[in-house]
Design an enzyme around this catalytic site. Structure first.
Site, PDB file in Angstrom:
ATOM      1  CG  PHE A 131      46.173  37.953  42.280  1.00  0.00           C
ATOM      2  CD1 PHE A 131      47.052  37.030  42.824  1.00  0.00           C
ATOM      3  CD2 PHE A 131      46.690  39.137  41.765  1.00  0.00           C
ATOM      4  CE1 PHE A 131      48.418  37.271  42.868  1.00  0.00           C
ATOM      5  CE2 PHE A 131      48.054  39.397  41.798  1.00  0.00           C
ATOM      6  CZ  PHE A 131      48.920  38.460  42.353  1.00  0.00           C
ATOM      7  CG  HIS A 138      48.227  52.992  44.743  1.00  0.00           C
ATOM      8  ND1 HIS A 138      49.090  54.047  44.551  1.00  0.00           N
ATOM      9  CD2 HIS A 138      47.580  53.241  45.918  1.00  0.00           C
ATOM     10  CE1 HIS A 138      48.992  54.884  45.575  1.00  0.00           C
ATOM     11  NE2 HIS A 138      48.081  54.423  46.411  1.00  0.00           N
ATOM     12  CD1 TRP A 164      39.900  48.955  38.753  1.00  0.00           C
ATOM     13  CD2 TRP A 164      38.044  48.159  37.778  1.00  0.00           C
ATOM     14  NE1 TRP A 164      39.132  50.031  38.365  1.00  0.00           N
ATOM     15  CE2 TRP A 164      37.992  49.569  37.760  1.00  0.00           C
ATOM     16  CE3 TRP A 164      36.980  47.436  37.228  1.00  0.00           C
ATOM     17  CZ2 TRP A 164      36.936  50.268  37.215  1.00  0.00           C
ATOM     18  CZ3 TRP A 164      35.921  48.131  36.684  1.00  0.00           C
ATOM     19  CH2 TRP A 164      35.900  49.532  36.669  1.00  0.00           C
ATOM     20  CG  LEU A 241      50.704  40.680  38.096  1.00  0.00           C
ATOM     21  CD1 LEU A 241      51.080  42.155  38.148  1.00  0.00           C
ATOM     22  CD2 LEU A 241      49.220  40.521  37.812  1.00  0.00           C
ATOM     23  NE  ARG A 270      25.430  42.744   3.588  1.00  0.00           N
ATOM     24  CZ  ARG A 270      24.307  43.177   4.127  1.00  0.00           C
ATOM     25  NH1 ARG A 270      23.441  42.309   4.624  1.00  0.00           N
ATOM     26  NH2 ARG A 270      24.045  44.468   4.195  1.00  0.00           N
ATOM     27  CD  GLU A 365      46.544  39.307  34.442  1.00  0.00           C
ATOM     28  OE1 GLU A 365      47.572  38.693  34.080  1.00  0.00           O
ATOM     29  OE2 GLU A 365      45.466  38.754  34.685  1.00  0.00           O
ATOM     30  N   GLY A 366      48.919  44.918  33.262  1.00  0.00           N
ATOM     31  CA  GLY A 366      49.944  45.699  32.595  1.00  0.00           C
ATOM     32  C   GLY A 366      49.429  46.368  31.342  1.00  0.00           C
TER      33      GLY A 366
END
Length: 386
Positions: A131, A138, A164, A241, A270, A365-366
């Protein structure tokens, strides 16, 4: 039922949803967990092999209908994303970009010919999609994209660069968004078209078990029928998106759960100062706070999923989920690292890998800032983007 489920959340799921979750959890245990640390260290992943296996299970485009897609609910898809990302964010990204971005764009905006050509093969994992929206200059401002498509007779000619782009190095088709004289339009671009090149982005410190690339378009000539006829304006890619972000809302919970369960097991086994780490008040406070946030995030994801299945989900609601769940998942991963001490940075444990991956999930994606502004605009009625 999971170890961190404090609120009997399983009771909120249908039997079908629980069965789908169990199948995906098993395939992650079989195909991902034994190998993912090595994939991450090497910066390579057998994405095509995984896609075929996921295709056999109906995970690719699983929430879409027809064309070989499973037609599952939004909640079932979310649960699948949660289990996939419990294995690794990069593995979930493979499925998410394939189904919720590339396939969804063609499914919603493509012609019947485009759907028949691409969707069955993509659903089976035989064809890989990507995509192409983000550009080198930008990212958060797609309205300023520099990629252009111009008419030349009956053809389109595309020029530009996308950056990307998940799956780009192995993609068979890329959904490319470009500016035209009539506004933003989408194109289904076969990656073997003359003038299209894909370069893998190396030296990543995050999402290393995921293939990321740059797509260059140099006088790429496409026939008229390469255009997605239903996609007009920037709202089209933004709707894609929104679709993908819903999977992220769930997926981030998977990474957080894997970290939290790892920390719980480690703290129980632990011993320090003569007692298990889990017996110290400071450790229990950390674990309690993280479990509370995880359960809140799950309830948020479930509400969004039910809204989506009812056809009532709004973009700003998805922004609430992405903003909260990724932010909290990253905080959980970082806190779990402190419980594991020095072992928290070891590849023998998944915590640092999840933390590194979530740094990318926080951005793609934001970014958190973008989602804050989306929510802020909903609250105030005033846009702060310009």
């Amino acid at each position: 039922m999971t170890q961190v489920d404090l609120l009997d959340l399983d009771a909120s799921l249908t039997e079908d949803e629980r069965q789908i979750r169990a199948v995906v959890r098993q395939v992650v245990d079989d195909l991902v967990r034994p190998h993912v640390a090595g994939w991450y260290e090497a910066g390579q992943v057998p994405a095509r092999d995984l896609a075929r296996e996921f295709g056999k299970l109906g995970l690719l485009g699983m929430h879409l209908t027809g064309y070989g897609c499973a037609g599952s609910t939004a909640v079932a898809y979310g649960l699948a994303c949660l289990e996939l990302e419990a294995g690794d964010s990069g593995v979930r990204s493979l499925v998410s970009v394939q189904g919720s971005l590339a396939m969804y764009a063609i499914w919603r905006y493509g012609s019947e010919e485009q759907k028949q050509r691409w969707l069955p093969a993509m659903a089976a994992g035989e064809a890989i999609g990507s995509f192409g929206l983000t550009e080198p200059d930008h990212g958060s401002d797609p309205a300023s994209m520099a990629t252009r498509a111009r008419r030349d007779g009956d053809d389109w000619v595309l020029n530009g660069t996308k950056m990307w782009i998940t799956n780009a190095p192995i993609a068979d088709v890329a959904v490319i968004w470009a500016r035209t004289e009539a506004g933003v339009r989408g194109f289904a671009v076969p990656m073997d078209t003359s003038g299209v090149t894909a370069r893998e982005i190396a030296r990543k410190m995050s999402l290393r078990a995921s293939l990321t690339g740059e797509i260059s378009l140099a006088d790429v000539r496409l026939p008229a029928d390469a255009e997605l006829p239903g996609a007009t304006g920037l709202k089209a890619p933004l709707s894609c998106l929104t679709e993908a972000r819903h999977g992220i809302v769930w997926g981030a919970l998977g990474a957080a759960r894997d970290c939290l369960e790892t920390a719980l097991t480690y703290a129980t086994n632990r011993t320090q100062f003569g007692r298990p780490l889990a017996g110290f008040q400071l450790t229990q406070a950390k674990l309690a706070d993280m479990a509370v946030e995880w359960n809140k995030g799950y309830l948020l994801a479930l509400q969004l999923g039910r809204l989506a299945d009812a056809g009532k989900l709004r973009p700003e609601q998805v922004s609430v989920g992405k903003l909260n769940n990724v932010r909290e998942a990253l905080a959980i991963a970082r806190q779990c690292r402190t419980i594991l001490g020095a072992n928290g940075v070891s590849g023998d444990y998944p915590v640092m890998r999840h933390a590194n991956n979530l740094e990318s999930v926080l951005t793609y994606e934001g970014t958190s800032e973008i989602h804050q502004l989306v929510v802020g605009q909903r609250l105030t009625g005033v846009s702060a983007f310009t």
